[in-house]
Design an enzyme around this catalytic site. Structure first.
Site, PDB file in Angstrom:
ATOM      1  CG  HIS A   1      38.685  51.666  34.117  1.00  0.00           C
ATOM      2  ND1 HIS A   1      39.440  52.444  33.275  1.00  0.00           N
ATOM      3  CD2 HIS A   1      37.525  52.330  34.298  1.00  0.00           C
ATOM      4  CE1 HIS A   1      38.778  53.539  32.970  1.00  0.00           C
ATOM      5  NE2 HIS A   1      37.606  53.504  33.579  1.00  0.00           N
TER       6      HIS A   1
ATOM      7  CB  CYS B   1      36.545  53.612  30.102  1.00  0.00           C
ATOM      8  SG  CYS B   1      35.433  54.661  31.058  1.00  0.00           S
TER       9      CYS B   1
ATOM     10  CD  GLU C   1      42.615  50.545  33.203  1.00  0.00           C
ATOM     11  OE1 GLU C   1      42.036  49.595  32.659  1.00  0.00           O
ATOM     12  OE2 GLU C   1      42.186  51.719  33.173  1.00  0.00           O
TER      13      GLU C   1
END
Lengths: 198, 255
Positions: free
Chosen positions: A180, A83, A182
């Site tokens: 993202h 990001c 994650e």
């Protein structure tokens, strides 16, 4: 625990917890990196990120690792920018005119001019066939997107309200992703796992 | 193309999920990690945990819940319910919540929105707005819908955007719990008015309701509770249906 320590750069603004959690879930040990000495103890480096371009760059300068990150990538060490951590690899951003990014990759970070801003949600990443990323839906939260001057490093593209942007790049041993991983479910974890293993 | 988000809402009390318990073969009823994980597996794009715990002491259990979910479920989630201060927001985000949703406190103290979005980034500040149609206008209600305010919903939502909210979670109290479909007029009007994403909530009782919402308005997502909790419709079935009707949804999840 698997071999290798993964450094996560903590510059205050970004929430590093979710990246730490995903590494832990995948069986990797992480180390928070807050200065250049910490960098010597890690095998791979991640800059996560949410926040604002100039304050993130400012914080990274303040903790004295701005140049060290550049050297780390120039030396061919494994690096992952997520990001804002991806956007920082570029020269500049419309978010903060006058602030220079790391300038590892030529190009500029621009603001979405069409569609809802922030661009929040799951969007398709069309990945090039020989990359670590597989094509699919990943989770995005961004108002700005990078525009590399040279398309050769782009390994993933995404379309939002008519704007096609480089959602992933690979440059030597550095990878940058706008989404993202994650927070992108199993697909995101699989990408992280491949990056951690290589 | 950005897909439409389907978001189940789970009510939480004292760190346990009190609604959303009707999964077959799930023994740990109330366990937020198990239930959140189950929803994620079925294709939920995000989760919203609504903390209906009354006391501050019990808020600690919500922090533990967030930590547990963040360590085990890798899709975004929001926590809402009674959040009043910057300190609380900080604590919840640090525990691992991706976003916080503020409602009554935003009305009583609008500066909370600007302060929070400046400090943590607007992407993690969701402002929840509960509205009810009175005569020709929508009025804003607070305190879980029990207190009417003087605020006109349209004006308030414009202000919320200006103050820096990253997203609006808009609940139609007229439709909430009725399973009679979303208030299309409301969502159409609000969505065209603001540039930030709008999530519709209230009235989604059948898959056709979601289709109608996404065909007639351009909202970013829909939130629902009972329809998913009580097994009337799984998220997977809903997404298959929407996909079959050309609504962009994220479908390939691990099955």
């Amino acid at each position: 625990m698997k071999k290798g320590i993964i450094g996560i750069i903590d510059y205050g603004g970004g929430n590093i917890g979710s990246v730490r959690n995903s590494l832990k879930y995948l069986g990797y040990k992480s180390q928070v990196v807050k200065n250049s000495e910490h960098m010597e103890k890690v095998d791979k480096l991640i800059i996560p990120g949410v926040g604002e371009f100039s304050s993130a760059v400012g914080e990274i300068k303040k903790i004295g690792i701005f140049d060290a990150i550049g050297d780390w990538i120039d030396d061919g060490n494994p690096f992952l920018g997520i990001c804002l951590g991806y956007q920082m690899l570029f020269e500049k951003s419309e978010e903060s005119p006058g602030t220079m990014g790391l300038g590892i990759i030529e190009g500029e970070v621009k603001r979405f001019r069409k569609g809802k801003v922030p661009h929040i949600g799951w969007n398709w990443v069309e990945a090039s066939s020989n990359s670590l990323i597989e094509s699919g839906y990943y989770y995005f939260v961004n108002s700005y997107y990078p525009e590399p001057s040279n398309g050769n490093y782009t390994i993933g593209t995404t379309e939002n309200a008519g704007t096609v942007f480089a959602s992933a790049i690979e440059f030597d041993n550095a990878i940058g992703v706008q989404f993202h991983p994650e927070k992108s479910g199993m697909l995101g974890l699989r990408f992280l796992k491949r990056w951690l293993e290589c | 193309m950005l897909t439409k988000r389907i978001i189940p809402c789970l009510d939480v009390k004292n760190g346990k999920v009190v609604k959303g318990i009707n999964f077959q073969n799930v023994k740990e009823v109330g366990n937020p990690v198990v239930l959140g994980g189950k929803y994620a597996q079925m294709g939920a794009d995000e989760l919203v945990f609504l903390d209906i715990t009354a006391t501050q002491e019990a808020r600690d259990t919500a922090v533990n819940l967030i930590r547990d979910v963040a360590e085990n479920v890798f899709i975004p989630f929001t926590i809402g319910g009674g959040i009043r201060s910057i300190g609380e927001i900080k604590r919840l985000l640090e525990a691992g919540a991706d976003k916080v949703s503020i409602n009554s406190a935003a009305v009583l103290n609008p500066a909370l929105i600007s302060e929070a979005s400046r400090k943590f980034g607007s992407q993690c500040i969701v402002v929840a707005v509960d509205v009810k149609r009175i005569a020709d206008k929508w009025k804003v209600f607070i305190s879980g819908g029990t207190r009417e305010t003087d605020l006109d919903a349209m004006k308030w939502i414009q202000k919320v955007e200006k103050l820096g909210a990253g997203e609006i979670l808009l609940t139609s109290m007229d439709r909430d719990g009725t399973s009679s479909g979303f208030d299309i007029d409301l969502y159409k009007q609000v969505n065209e008015m603001v540039d930030i994403p709008v999530i519709a909530s209230g009235g989604g009782g059948a898959k056709e309701h979601f289709l109608e919402l996404f065909e007639r308005t351009d909202v970013s997502g829909a939130l629902a509770a009972s329809i998913f909790h009580y097994g009337n419709l799984t998220i997977r079935q809903l997404k298959d249906f929407l996909d079959g009707n050309n609504v962009p949804v994220r479908k390939e999840v691990d099955r």
